[in-house]
Design a protein around this motif. Structure first.
Motif, PDB file in Angstrom:
ATOM      1  N   UNK A  12       0.804  -1.054   0.007  1.00 14.11           N
ATOM      2  CA  UNK A  12       0.041  -0.212   0.061  1.00 14.11           C
ATOM      3  C   UNK A  12       0.945   1.321  -0.182  1.00 14.11           C
ATOM      4  N   UNK A  13       0.428   2.282  -0.686  1.00 16.07           N
ATOM      5  CA  UNK A  13       0.925   3.352  -0.622  1.00 16.07           C
ATOM      6  C   UNK A  13       0.243   4.311  -0.023  1.00 16.07           C
ATOM      7  N   UNK A  14       0.807   5.171   0.999  1.00 14.46           N
ATOM      8  CA  UNK A  14       0.263   6.471   1.516  1.00 14.46           C
ATOM      9  C   UNK A  14       0.903   7.592   1.863  1.00 14.46           C
ATOM     10  N   UNK A  15       0.398   8.758   1.781  1.00 10.29           N
ATOM     11  CA  UNK A  15       1.032  10.236   1.750  1.00 10.29           C
ATOM     12  C   UNK A  15       0.347  10.762   3.072  1.00 10.29           C
ATOM     13  N   UNK A  16       1.196  10.836   4.088  1.00 11.04           N
ATOM     14  CA  UNK A  16       0.618  11.250   5.350  1.00 11.04           C
ATOM     15  C   UNK A  16       1.392  12.501   5.609  1.00 11.04           C
ATOM     16  N   UNK A 363       6.504  18.487   5.330  1.00 12.35           N
ATOM     17  CA  UNK A 363       6.338  17.334   6.328  1.00 12.35           C
ATOM     18  C   UNK A 363       5.744  16.129   5.905  1.00 12.35           C
ATOM     19  N   UNK A 364       5.181  16.188   4.489  1.00 16.23           N
ATOM     20  CA  UNK A 364       4.694  15.128   3.964  1.00 16.23           C
ATOM     21  C   UNK A 364       5.578  13.917   3.982  1.00 16.23           C
ATOM     22  N   UNK A 365       5.044  12.773   4.522  1.00 17.52           N
ATOM     23  CA  UNK A 365       5.726  11.185   4.530  1.00 17.52           C
ATOM     24  C   UNK A 365       5.132  10.355   3.717  1.00 17.52           C
ATOM     25  N   UNK A 366       6.036   9.999   2.661  1.00 15.51           N
ATOM     26  CA  UNK A 366       5.504   8.806   1.924  1.00 15.51           C
ATOM     27  C   UNK A 366       5.609   7.327   2.638  1.00 15.51           C
ATOM     28  N   UNK A 367       4.791   6.646   2.649  1.00 15.47           N
ATOM     29  CA  UNK A 367       4.723   5.315   3.463  1.00 15.47           C
ATOM     30  C   UNK A 367       4.294   3.996   2.454  1.00 15.47           C
ATOM     31  N   UNK A 368       5.390   3.232   2.267  1.00 15.87           N
ATOM     32  CA  UNK A 368       5.060   2.226   1.713  1.00 15.87           C
ATOM     33  C   UNK A 368       4.960   0.937   2.431  1.00 15.87           C
ATOM     34  N   UNK A 369       3.760   0.080   2.683  1.00 12.93           N
ATOM     35  CA  UNK A 369       3.772  -0.718   3.655  1.00 12.93           C
ATOM     36  C   UNK A 369       3.351  -2.261   3.229  1.00 12.93           C
ATOM     37  N   UNK A 370       3.993  -3.269   3.402  1.00 11.14           N
ATOM     38  CA  UNK A 370       3.507  -4.608   3.124  1.00 11.14           C
ATOM     39  C   UNK A 370       2.428  -5.148   3.970  1.00 11.14           C
ATOM     40  N   UNK A 371       1.454  -5.464   3.640  1.00  7.77           N
ATOM     41  CA  UNK A 371       0.505  -6.250   4.083  1.00  7.77           C
ATOM     42  C   UNK A 371       0.013  -7.646   3.682  1.00  7.77           C
ATOM     43  N   UNK A 372      -0.270  -8.574   4.375  1.00  6.06           N
ATOM     44  CA  UNK A 372      -0.596  -9.785   4.006  1.00  6.06           C
ATOM     45  C   UNK A 372      -1.902  -9.805   2.906  1.00  6.06           C
TER      46      UNK A 372
END
Length: 429
Positions: A12-16, A363-372
């Motif tokens: 998943x890709x999220x911009x926080x 201050x934007x943070x790009x988050x790549x997260x692996x999920x099952x």
């Protein structure tokens, strides 16, 4: 079930958007490993007060290619086509590899001369805010904010731009460079506190005579541990000093291959070994060819090193700009008449000094997260659906069979009753 036990993942890709962010660790290294004034101290037998103590004394005792391979390899020794400066460089590294690391630290560039000015969020910081460590290629390196998790409030940034960043003024001391050093400048590595800096492979080169702005954007990658594909681990939770990071783990593993095959280790990586194995002789063709054969074999066939990726990686995308520094107007401020000597002073200052500004541009943070791809609850749901479908069909078939059996029994009963009635009527008077 077959699909579930392949443990597929989705990313998943999220911009926080954050209101504040913890400032990363910043490591700076002079590209010159030791000062020229101490080159004579590398020669065995030189015993002077300067060489015995150094300038300030000392109390310290991925496959990364060694610097040696740039100018000295097995093929070059066998063919005789060595680097034109290989004799000097080989002699230097032979001496350099025999000196204790504690001594090399005292011969390198020192913090109080190297860092002429340091301020963070407009507040001046002193040398005790830096952590010193030794790197075999760049000598003394210094890390600002090495433990942000301990003083997180102090290094929490709520303002983008220079007002919320780090400002450094550096004296590179080019007059103290050795002939082996080809580039004048500083290596700046921006990294998370949980990771060791790796100036050989990452970082930005800063040139003297310029003010360099380094603007940061934070990126976080979260991986899944075993049994998923990456099989990541949390290196900060490991008690083994050889597994404090993936980089160190790979270097230690490579040295273990060298010991097993060659009986010695690459001199450049000796600082990561806890024991004191024999250092390979870089003038010995057998040692050099053996080290190169180990590297070539591992590069072709891979390794058995158990050095998985870290479960959380915090990286910083860096954008840099440069401008000439300092300006003549600021350097000559207050002087009405500028002489030739003043212009020479400006030229010398630009040749030896650099200014670095490091700050967040957003201050934007790009988050790549692996999920099952499948959770256990989903598996149970799928299995329930499958069982429900096939069990439902079985119950229908069972009822059909019972219905058929009842009809059959009923028919037999009717036939038997009819026959019995027929014979009863026939035999009656």
């Amino acid at each position: 079930m077959d699909l579930y036990f392949t443990y597929p993942i989705k990313v998943t890709l999220a911009i926080e958007q954050q209101s504040s962010v913890n400032f990363p660790s910043v490591t700076i290294c002079n590209m010159n490993r030791i000062r020229k004034a101490y080159e004579e101290c590398l020669t065995p037998g030189v015993e002077s007060f300067k060489c015995s103590l150094g300038e300030y004394g000392s109390k310290d005792g991925t496959l990364r290619l060694p610097e040696r391979r740039i100018f000295l390899s097995c093929n070059s020794q066998i063919s005789g086509n060595e680097h034109k400066r290989a004799d000097y460089i080989t002699e230097f590294f032979e001496k350099y590899s025999q000196i204790r690391i504690g001594k090399l630290k005292s011969y390198g560039h020192q913090l109080q001369y190297f860092i002429q000015g340091c301020s963070f969020k407009g507040k001046r910081y002193n040398e005790w805010q830096f952590k010193k460590f030794f790197n075999s290629r760049y000598g003394n390196c210094f890390t600002f904010n090495p433990y942000p998790k301990i003083r997180s409030k102090e290094f929490n940034v709520k303002t983008t731009g220079r007002n919320g960043g780090l400002e450094l003024v550096l004296d590179i001391e080019p007059q103290q460079y050795l002939p082996i050093t080809h580039t004048v400048g500083v290596k700046v590595v921006i990294h998370d506190s949980g990771e060791d800096p790796n100036p050989e492979e990452t970082g930005i080169a800063v040139m003297p005579g310029y003010e360099t702005d380094i603007m940061l954007h934070q990126t976080v990658i979260r991986r899944l541990p075993k049994p998923f594909k990456d099989g990541c681990i949390f290196y900060e939770d490991c008690n083994d000093t050889s597994r404090i990071s993936q980089t160190v783990c790979m270097q230690v593993c490579l040295q273990e291959y060298n010991i097993a095959k060659c009986g010695c280790i690459e001199p450049e990586f000796r600082d990561i070994m806890q024991a004191n194995p024999r250092l390979c002789d870089i003038r010995n063709s057998s040692d050099i060819c053996c080290l190169d054969s180990v590297l070539n074999h591992l590069a072709t066939h891979g390794t058995n090193c158990n050095c998985p990726l870290p479960c959380v990686t915090t990286a910083f995308t860096e954008h840099s700009t440069m401008a000439t520094w300092p300006s003549s107007a600021s350097f000559f401020e207050g002087k009405s008449n500028v002489s030739n000597e003043d212009w020479i002073s400006l030229k010398d200052y630009r040749a030896s000094h650099a200014k670095v500004n490091i700050y967040f541009s957003t201050f934007e943070k790009t988050v790549y997260e692996q999920k099952p791809s499948f959770h256990e609850s989903e598996v149970y749901s799928h299995l329930g659906g499958e069982f429900g479908l096939w069990l439902g069909l079985s119950i229908v078939a069972l009822f059909e069979f019972v219905e058929f059996l009842l009809i059959f029994v009923n028919c037999v009963a009717i036939i038997c009753k009819t026959i019995f009635k027929h014979f009863t009527n026939k035999n009656s008077p």
